[in-house]
Enzyme design. Structure first.
Site, PDB file in Angstrom:
ATOM      1  N   ASP A 319       0.797  -1.225   0.000  1.00 36.43           N
ATOM      2  CA  ASP A 319       0.000   0.000   0.000  1.00 36.43           C
ATOM      3  C   ASP A 319       0.829   1.273   0.000  1.00 36.43           C
ATOM      4  OD1 ASP A 319      -2.421  -1.282  -0.167  1.00 36.43           O
ATOM      5  OD2 ASP A 319      -2.770  -1.327   1.986  1.00 36.43           O
ATOM      6  N   TYR A 407      -9.854  -0.319   2.233  1.00 33.88           N
ATOM      7  CA  TYR A 407      -9.438  -0.176   3.629  1.00 33.88           C
ATOM      8  C   TYR A 407      -9.096   1.260   3.993  1.00 33.88           C
ATOM      9  CZ  TYR A 407      -9.340  -4.801   5.752  1.00 33.88           C
ATOM     10  OH  TYR A 407      -9.699  -5.995   6.330  1.00 33.88           O
ATOM     11  N   ASP A 473      17.285   8.320  18.788  1.00 37.00           N
ATOM     12  CA  ASP A 473      18.557   8.929  19.186  1.00 37.00           C
ATOM     13  C   ASP A 473      18.461   9.219  20.676  1.00 37.00           C
ATOM     14  OD1 ASP A 473      19.485   8.823  16.630  1.00 37.00           O
ATOM     15  OD2 ASP A 473      19.573  10.980  16.292  1.00 37.00           O
TER      16      ASP A 473
END
Length: 671
Positions: A319, A407, A473
């Site tokens: 998708d 969807y 990080d």
């Protein structure tokens, strides 16, 4: 109150003093491209190819993100000149794929590379052109007439043809068609048994077969529009209670969002959709912002259907890489998609011809007052004392919805004052069904590959795998990946009656192959830590990744869709940061062959200890449909959490301030 230094207080006052939660700021290097920049890029490309203005198609236009060290260097001293502002443009021209880097400062192309590998860019063809081609095709008109259908009520879509071992390929799509008479819920009314393949380069039908003719499922029972539904209705749900429109509780400065102790950058991309960057949290004890996450977004979504029969075996969708989550963003509705206190943000993308296209209300941001408890304790053991302390849980949610075919994907990033980041994906929309002859399960004698949800309607089994790119990080870019394994140990001390206990064994992943994880293999926790930073007791500062419900692929590894989607083989991967490694399924996914995926990159087995690393979390949904999913599906949710682990010296929400209610109906307050 004058002595409080909580940044949340400043942001609260800011939101009250401004009439809007949104203000303007100068460009930041990670800001998404603007409409003016899209127009400028279009002009530069047309100038570079003056004779092909009407033949060139823009399959991707997005920020050519500066390399991370350049961004971090600029952030450490923002008064210096920012990195060059550039765009990556992927086009199709004269049956070739061009990767073009455009410099927006010099208004010129920096490079133009013709891609010669396997796969094609995001599928981009005018749906009307495909529809008109099919509608004018005489064999198709005959097939529709033989089924007793009215061709004026037929609508068609398209999807990628995939790759199933072919040595050569051309850009092409398959075209499924549906019957719209009596209902807009077309995906529940497929015209089964017709195979149509369209060569999208020549725009001609290259394959046509009319194989079988089961009845088209009925329109009855498929309606979901409130205006067309009949009594009795369900309860009235009041989703707009107890919020103030003039007090959003957060601020948006350009693309920087500030709320409570959080600050992050909000971006948007044609392919990825919403992107969260530079997320930092304010440590009230240290009186400074601390780095948590450099970048996070959805990298790919793989949806394989489990019917291997003709006409269905190739329904294995990517998708993001084939259809683009960003260009599929749906405008959000106040009070239903987002609560009354939400702020809405418009985004812009480049259309097929490079012209900027606005998507209104593509993102909403709101405080979520969930009714949950942040922390609490009641103490009654102290003589003469009864102590009760409770804090209500509140979060800041950033939401977008991508509608891709049948969807709808609801994507939430939620920031918590405790330091947690909760990421959720909700699946809703309409099932994809197969038209069959059956009206009762007793008639089914073979593997139906799904559930009979209505007359002549099999909702086909399928999976959804959502691959997240998460560049943490933790107090800096140099991090390590730690597995905490829980192991059972036997008690050897004969003087105690206990027989066993569990203990932890920590393991630092040295290389990429060390880090791959299937979460159902053994009990464990995983974390990213900074091996160079410690708390006062000596623990490495870090963040855990807490998975939600996990699912792995059940396809054979030599099955062609699984070769292309080998990034789903594990629930978690870790790689060293590399600017070019952004898309888990590869840069060119349409008809790809699995040679440029997360699974192939990690075969280099690069070192990841005390390095700038990226986590790839693969969220899995396994969906065997039920009748309750018909005719429109209640949202199915999954998610994961990034949670501080020894990041703070103690509970970071110990000192949060709570409202004191002095009067409440039907509630007796203790004296």
């Amino acid at each position: 109150m004058a002595n409080l230094k909580l940044p949340s207080l400043l942001f609260f006052l800011y939101s009250i003093l401004t009439t809007s939660a949104i203000s303007k700021s100068k460009h930041q290097p990670l800001d998404p491209l603007t409409p003016a920049e899209f127009t400028q890029i279009q002009a530069i490309i047309h100038e570079s190819y003056p004779k092909t203005k009407h033949n060139i198609s823009f399959h991707y236009v997005g920020l050519d993100e500066p390399d991370k060290p350049a961004i971090l260097s600029w952030l450490s001293n923002p008064t210096t000149k920012p990195p060059p502002r550039r765009a990556l443009v992927i086009t199709r021209l004269n049956k070739q794929t061009h990767e073009i880097i455009v410099d927006l400062s010099s208004k010129s192309t920096v490079s133009d590379k013709v891609y010669t590998g396997f796969g094609y860019p995001i599928i981009l063809i005018p749906e009307d052109a495909v529809f008109d081609l099919v509608m004018a095709y005489e064999p198709f008109k005959t097939s529709i007439k033989q089924r007793g259908l009215n061709i004026s009520d037929v609508v068609c879509s398209y999807y990628g043809v995939g790759w199933f071992g072919e040595k050569n390929s051309k850009p092409a799509v398959k075209v499924p068609c549906y019957y719209a008479d009596g209902s807009v819920n077309i995906y529940l009314r497929p015209i089964e048994g017709i195979t149509i393949v369209v060569d999208t380069e020549e725009m001609k039908i290259t394959e046509y077969r009319d194989r079988i003719r089961p009845p088209v499922p009925k329109a009855e029972g498929t309606e979901y529009q409130t205006s067309k539904l009949k009594q009795p209705f369900g309860p009235l749900l009041n989703g707009a209670a107890a919020m103030k429109l003039d007090d959003p509780g957060f601020s948006i400065d350009g693309h920087t969002v500030r709320w409570a102790n959080w600050e992050f950058h909000l971006g948007f991309d044609y392919r990825a959709g919403m992107i969260i960057s530079l997320a930092s949290i304010f440590d009230n004890e240290k009186q400074q912002y601390r780095q948590v996450m450099y970048r996070g977004y959805i990298s790919e979504v793989f949806v394989p259907y489990m019917d291997p029969s003709e006409g269905w075996y190739d329904e294995t969708y990517f998708d993001s890489g084939e259809y683009a989550l960003g260009q599929s963003a749906a405008p959000l509705e106040p009070l239903t998609d987002c609560p009354i206190n939400a702020a809405f943000i418009d985004v812009h993308i480049a259309g097929p011809d490079g012209t900027p296209v606005k998507i209104s209300n593509a993102i909403c941001i709101f405080e979520r007052h969930s009714g949950d408890i942040m922390w609490r304790h009641t103490e009654t053991e102290v003589p003469g004392e009864e102590v009760r302390e409770v804090r209500a849980d509140v979060g800041l949610v950033v939401r977008t919805v991508a509608t891709i075919g049948n969807y709808d994907y609801v994507v939430d990033w939620e920031f918590k004052p405790s330091g947690s980041i909760k990421v959720g994906v909700g699946l809703t929309g309409v099932l994809e069904v197969k038209g069959v002859d059956y009206t009762h399960t007793s008639q089914i004698k073979e593997d139906a590959h799904g559930t009979l949800v209505a007359d002549n309607s099999i909702a086909v089994n399928h999976d959804h795998f959502v691959a997240f790119y998460i560049d943490l990080d933790i107090d800096g870019a140099a991090n390590s990946f730690i597995k905490t394994n829980f192991v059972t140990r036997r008690v050897t001390d004969k003087s105690v009656p206990r027989k066993s206990y569990w203990a932890v064994e920590k393991e630092t992943a040295k290389t990429e192959l060390d880090a791959r994880i299937k979460f159902d293999s053994k009990p464990m926790e995983v974390a990213v830590v900074n091996p160079n930073k410690y708390t006062k007791p000596g623990n490495n500062v870090g963040y855990r990744l807490i998975p939600g419900s996990t699912a792995g692929p059940l396809l054979e590894k030599d099955d062609y869709p699984q070769i292309r989607a080998a990034f789903t083989d594990y629930n978690l991967w870790v790689t060293p940061y590399n600017k070019s490694e952004k898309w888990a399924g590869g840069l060119y996914v349409d008809q790809s062959r699995g040679d440029d995926t997360l699974a192939t990159w990690t075969l280099r087995n690069r070192e990841i200890e005390n390095k700038d690393i990226v986590l790839w979390y693969i969220m899995g949904f396994r969906h065997a449909p039920s009748q309750e999913d018909f005719p429109v599906m209640p949202t199915l949710r999954n998610g994961f959490e990034l949670r501080p682990t020894n990041f703070f010296e103690f509970n970071p929400v110990l000192k949060v301030i709570t409202n004191k209610i002095v009067n409440w109906p039907n509630c007796t307050f203790p004296k």
